[in-house]
Design an enzyme around this catalytic site. Sequence first.
Site, PDB file in Angstrom:
ATOM      1  CB  THR A 105      -1.037   0.263   1.286  1.00  0.00           C
ATOM      2  OG1 THR A 105      -1.857   1.134   1.086  1.00  0.00           O
ATOM      3  CG2 THR A 105      -0.439   0.062   2.671  1.00  0.00           C
ATOM      4  CG  HIS A 162       3.318 -12.068  15.291  1.00  0.00           C
ATOM      5  ND1 HIS A 162       4.563 -12.242  15.756  1.00  0.00           N
ATOM      6  CD2 HIS A 162       2.618 -10.818  15.307  1.00  0.00           C
ATOM      7  CE1 HIS A 162       4.993 -10.810  15.999  1.00  0.00           C
ATOM      8  NE2 HIS A 162       3.926 -10.297  15.742  1.00  0.00           N
TER       9      HIS A 162
END
Length: 191
Positions: A105, A162
């Site tokens: 982005t 994660h």
Amino acid sequence: KDAFKAQEGVSLTYLPFIARAVVDAIREYPHVNASVGNDELIQHNYLNLGLAVDLNFEGLIVPVVQDADGKRLRALAREITDLANRARNKKLGADDISGGTFTITNAGGYGTLITRPIINQPQVGILSTDGIKPQPVAVPLADGSYAIAVHHVGNLCLSWDHRAFDGSYASAFLARIKEIIETRDWAAEVV
């Protein structure tokens, strides 16, 4: 920039350089290019690079550069520009927005310092490119001392899942992107 635009028909911005560095860094850090499936992590052996495009503050869409890992700077620049233009003109098809495996982005046009993008699920990572501006930086001299010079400086920010990798892996991936951007002979890809 002028010669590139004359040859390719598109402006050369920072984004294709960053995209190309991401493509190469992912080869060395493949866990970044994965998706979360039904109780499993799916590591992809191809890279479809999503690029978040703002639709005049009326939403966001993420068109995808298919097989980005096989494209060099010129091809990435052309395709990024084409996808962004078609997104803003509402001319994307379903194939243009599907299959992304990692997303970038680009909030840099707003001059941001650090943004924290939200992962485009089921992907496990998204990179934000923030404002690139001239800034004073310390540069090493041959005698071991430092001098102040003005360089264009930008920040890259990575959000990640994660379940796919940890902070040290993420940091090493970002460091590799930085190294590629700063040390590659880009003229070989632009000429």
